[in-house]
Scaffold this motif. Sequence first.
Motif, PDB file in Angstrom:
ATOM      1  N   PRO A 118       0.747  -1.279  -0.139  1.00 19.50           N
ATOM      2  CA  PRO A 118      -0.116  -0.003   0.125  1.00 19.50           C
ATOM      3  C   PRO A 118       0.873   1.189  -0.123  1.00 19.50           C
ATOM      4  CG  PRO A 118      -0.978  -1.410   1.540  1.00 19.50           C
ATOM      5  CD  PRO A 118       0.388  -2.400   1.057  1.00 19.50           C
ATOM      6  N   ASN A 119       2.012   1.078   0.429  1.00 21.32           N
ATOM      7  CA  ASN A 119       2.936   2.249   0.673  1.00 21.32           C
ATOM      8  C   ASN A 119       3.885   2.361  -0.654  1.00 21.32           C
ATOM      9  OD1 ASN A 119       2.013   3.275   3.061  1.00 21.32           O
ATOM     10  ND2 ASN A 119       3.605   2.026   4.193  1.00 21.32           N
ATOM     11  N   GLY A 120       3.510   1.573  -1.547  1.00 17.87           N
ATOM     12  CA  GLY A 120       4.537   1.624  -2.863  1.00 17.87           C
ATOM     13  C   GLY A 120       5.845   0.861  -3.036  1.00 17.87           C
ATOM     14  N   HIS A 121       6.040  -0.018  -1.984  1.00 16.17           N
ATOM     15  CA  HIS A 121       7.014  -0.677  -1.990  1.00 16.17           C
ATOM     16  C   HIS A 121       7.185  -2.008  -2.889  1.00 16.17           C
ATOM     17  CE1 HIS A 121       7.659   1.399   2.109  1.00 16.17           C
ATOM     18  NE2 HIS A 121       8.588   2.035   1.326  1.00 16.17           N
ATOM     19  N   VAL A 122       8.289  -2.425  -3.496  1.00 14.58           N
ATOM     20  CA  VAL A 122       8.166  -3.788  -4.401  1.00 14.58           C
ATOM     21  C   VAL A 122       8.131  -4.878  -3.364  1.00 14.58           C
ATOM     22  CG1 VAL A 122       9.356  -4.905  -5.932  1.00 14.58           C
ATOM     23  CG2 VAL A 122       9.545  -2.577  -6.259  1.00 14.58           C
ATOM     24  N   GLU A 123       7.133  -5.460  -3.743  1.00 14.88           N
ATOM     25  CA  GLU A 123       6.786  -6.885  -2.982  1.00 14.88           C
ATOM     26  C   GLU A 123       6.948  -8.068  -3.806  1.00 14.88           C
ATOM     27  OE1 GLU A 123       2.832  -6.834  -1.255  1.00 14.88           O
ATOM     28  OE2 GLU A 123       3.706  -5.835   0.487  1.00 14.88           O
ATOM     29  N   GLN A 124       6.798  -7.986  -5.287  1.00 16.24           N
ATOM     30  CA  GLN A 124       6.622  -8.882  -6.104  1.00 16.24           C
ATOM     31  C   GLN A 124       7.345  -8.413  -7.519  1.00 16.24           C
ATOM     32  OE1 GLN A 124       6.574 -12.225  -5.391  1.00 16.24           O
ATOM     33  NE2 GLN A 124       5.433 -12.063  -3.449  1.00 16.24           N
ATOM     34  N   HIS A 125       8.032  -9.235  -8.247  1.00 18.63           N
ATOM     35  CA  HIS A 125       8.311  -9.069  -9.575  1.00 18.63           C
ATOM     36  C   HIS A 125       8.089 -10.289 -10.590  1.00 18.63           C
ATOM     37  CE1 HIS A 125      11.344  -8.982 -12.793  1.00 18.63           C
ATOM     38  NE2 HIS A 125      10.409  -7.961 -13.460  1.00 18.63           N
ATOM     39  N   ALA A 126       7.550 -10.260 -11.514  1.00 16.26           N
ATOM     40  CA  ALA A 126       7.259 -11.328 -12.284  1.00 16.26           C
ATOM     41  C   ALA A 126       7.283 -11.037 -13.574  1.00 16.26           C
ATOM     42  CB  ALA A 126       6.092 -12.251 -11.544  1.00 16.26           C
ATOM     43  N   TYR A 127       7.566 -12.223 -14.596  1.00 14.69           N
ATOM     44  CA  TYR A 127       7.224 -12.055 -16.018  1.00 14.69           C
ATOM     45  C   TYR A 127       6.138 -12.814 -16.192  1.00 14.69           C
ATOM     46  CZ  TYR A 127      12.197 -10.722 -16.843  1.00 14.69           C
ATOM     47  OH  TYR A 127      13.425 -10.255 -17.172  1.00 14.69           O
ATOM     48  N   VAL A 128       5.108 -12.285 -17.064  1.00 12.97           N
ATOM     49  CA  VAL A 128       3.864 -12.696 -17.354  1.00 12.97           C
ATOM     50  C   VAL A 128       4.008 -13.175 -18.642  1.00 12.97           C
ATOM     51  CG1 VAL A 128       2.960 -10.370 -17.871  1.00 12.97           C
ATOM     52  CG2 VAL A 128       1.538 -12.384 -17.463  1.00 12.97           C
ATOM     53  N   THR A 129       3.392 -14.584 -19.096  1.00 19.51           N
ATOM     54  CA  THR A 129       3.460 -14.917 -20.453  1.00 19.51           C
ATOM     55  C   THR A 129       2.095 -15.481 -20.690  1.00 19.51           C
ATOM     56  OG1 THR A 129       5.612 -15.801 -20.050  1.00 19.51           O
ATOM     57  CG2 THR A 129       4.575 -16.807 -21.977  1.00 19.51           C
ATOM     58  N   GLU A 130       1.401 -15.095 -21.794  1.00 22.00           N
ATOM     59  CA  GLU A 130       0.080 -15.250 -21.994  1.00 22.00           C
ATOM     60  C   GLU A 130      -0.082 -16.295 -23.466  1.00 22.00           C
ATOM     61  OE1 GLU A 130      -3.829 -15.784 -22.360  1.00 22.00           O
ATOM     62  OE2 GLU A 130      -2.939 -14.645 -20.587  1.00 22.00           O
ATOM     63  N   GLU A 185      -0.083   5.703  -5.722  1.00 29.43           N
ATOM     64  CA  GLU A 185      -0.012   7.205  -5.258  1.00 29.43           C
ATOM     65  C   GLU A 185       1.674   7.396  -5.159  1.00 29.43           C
ATOM     66  OE1 GLU A 185      -2.321   8.128  -2.013  1.00 29.43           O
ATOM     67  OE2 GLU A 185      -4.140   7.858  -2.972  1.00 29.43           O
ATOM     68  N   THR A 186       2.144   6.593  -4.428  1.00 34.57           N
ATOM     69  CA  THR A 186       3.451   6.410  -4.185  1.00 34.57           C
ATOM     70  C   THR A 186       4.545   6.619  -5.577  1.00 34.57           C
ATOM     71  OG1 THR A 186       3.707   5.501  -2.139  1.00 34.57           O
ATOM     72  CG2 THR A 186       5.703   5.570  -3.123  1.00 34.57           C
ATOM     73  N   VAL A 187       4.236   5.713  -6.615  1.00 37.39           N
ATOM     74  CA  VAL A 187       4.911   5.731  -7.650  1.00 37.39           C
ATOM     75  C   VAL A 187       4.697   7.020  -8.326  1.00 37.39           C
ATOM     76  CG1 VAL A 187       4.710   4.714 -10.161  1.00 37.39           C
ATOM     77  CG2 VAL A 187       4.549   3.488  -7.891  1.00 37.39           C
ATOM     78  N   ALA A 188       3.361   7.651  -8.599  1.00 33.19           N
ATOM     79  CA  ALA A 188       2.930   8.944  -9.134  1.00 33.19           C
ATOM     80  C   ALA A 188       3.803   9.932  -8.575  1.00 33.19           C
ATOM     81  CB  ALA A 188       1.623   9.119  -9.218  1.00 33.19           C
TER      82      ALA A 188
END
Length: 345
Positions: A82-94, A262-265
């Motif tokens: 909620p505070n804009g900290h990175v929790e996960q990073h993933a590649y998505v393949t559809e 909001e943090t990102v912006a």
Amino acid sequence: MTTVMVEDLEPGSADAGVPAHFGDPMREQRLLETGVGLVDRSNREVIAVPGAERASWLHTLTTQHLSTLSANQGSELLVLSPNGHVEQHAYVTEDGTTAWLDTEPGAGAGLLKYLETMRFFTRVEPRDATAELAVLSLVGPDAAGLFPDLAAPQVGAVPGPRFAAGSVPARATSLYAVRAFQGGLARRVPLGVDLLVPRSGKDAIIEQLGVRRAGLWAYEAVRVAHRIPRLGWETDHRTIPAEIELMAPGVHLDKGCYRGQETVARVHNLGRPPRRQVLLHLDGVATDHPPARGTAVELDGRAVGFVGTAVRHHELGMVALAVLKRNVPDDARLTVGESAAAIDV
């Protein structure tokens, strides 16, 4: 061919379960930078997200614009706190019926738990698919030639602060071409081609491809030289997207609301993230061992950041990706343990 596993050299490593090298890590690095080599990255974890509403659902939960992602396309996404900290990073393949998310070793359970808590009445069925698919990577300039039908990766530039609304295309900021391959999928990425293959047939596929092998040590050296961060290596509990090199491929700055937006912006509009990712050159005079992940980077005896991944590169010598306070000058005389360090500008 001698096979040395990661756990044989680094007991307790998160990267256990895959080869570190095959007897000559420097030769393997050169192979990945001048030709093509196959790297076993099957320690990565995979989440499957089937269901009719998967694209719009992932669009609302993550930093990426995914509502228009179609079959045979891939991208990258982040999940923020909620505070804009990175929790996960993933590649998505559809693939047209399922969105496959592959992420770092040990991160899959957290990603799946978050997705499950956000299902509500959405028609999606996320599950752990790590036992189903394994990740192999063909790395190097010749990798694209093995899959000439896969278009080159498209990664958009990060717009400047206070950009005009509507100026960022309404699609994923990174688009990776995908096609079926050996019961799985092939995905073109900046370093080459990633293969998501049936785990039960992984060894047979490696043999059938006939591509020279390289270990994870060589892959990590190439990744560091290209300044590509890893979740949990170049991130900590305070990391926000603007501090690391995941903004361009993973964050769409002009889409609907998502957790942490909001943090990102705010940080993007101000243009002043508290920290930044850099490449450090380490002198290697006092020690020839790369510093451990998390080692403090110091300026005049006080900590100003931390080392993420440190490697011995066949051309650059001992280098490391690090995250430093934004106000550390480019010409600062830094130290990392016993080594002097300089920022590569």
